[in-house]
Design a protein around this motif. Sequence first.
Motif, short mmCIF file in Angstrom:
data_model
loop_
_atom_site.label_atom_id
_atom_site.label_comp_id
_atom_site.label_asym_id
_atom_site.label_seq_id
_atom_site.Cartn_x
_atom_site.Cartn_y
_atom_site.Cartn_z
N ILE A 1 -8.79 6.05 -9.16
CA ILE A 1 -8.89 5.78 -7.72
C ILE A 1 -9.59 4.44 -7.46
O ILE A 1 -9.15 3.66 -6.62
N VAL B 1 0.85 -1.21 0.00
CA VAL B 1 0.00 0.00 0.00
C VAL B 1 0.87 1.25 0.00
O VAL B 1 0.63 2.20 -0.76
N PHE C 1 2.11 6.88 -6.77
CA PHE C 1 1.10 7.86 -7.15
C PHE C 1 1.57 9.28 -6.85
O PHE C 1 1.47 10.17 -7.69
N LEU C 2 2.11 9.50 -5.67
CA LEU C 2 2.62 10.83 -5.31
C LEU C 2 3.79 11.24 -6.19
O LEU C 2 3.97 12.42 -6.49
N ALA D 1 1.01 4.13 -2.97
CA ALA D 1 0.76 5.54 -2.69
C ALA D 1 1.97 6.39 -3.06
O ALA D 1 1.83 7.49 -3.62
#
Length: 127
Positions: free
Chosen positions: A78, A31, A38-39, A35
């Motif tokens: 998303i 996870v 993505f950032l 993330a």
Amino acid sequence: MVQIVGIGLIATFLALILNDQKPMFAFMLTVFVGAFIFLFLIDQIVAVIVMLERIAVNANINDLYIKTILKIIGIAYIAEFGAQITKDAGQAAISAKIELAGKILILVMAIPILTVIIETVLKLIPQ
């Protein structure tokens, strides 16, 4: 792209090692890396949004339509991200519900655009 693949491969190897001893840590690593990737891409996403908004202004397209399309794209990404994370956690049923919710929200968001398209087509058809 090489950096993203490198981070993904390192995280994959670590997750495989951790999965035997600490499956919860392996999942949290997955996870976190998702993330992080993505950032890492936020700057590119912002650049695409700015470009699309500039094109819309130059083409004299209503800002509402562009914002709606961007929201639809955001919902799709998303929902996909959430569905993949829940699949990785072994929760296929929850993953399917996330995908269904994403599809329904996309449909709801698309209704104003579909309405305008239908109205435009009806105006073009001679009565």
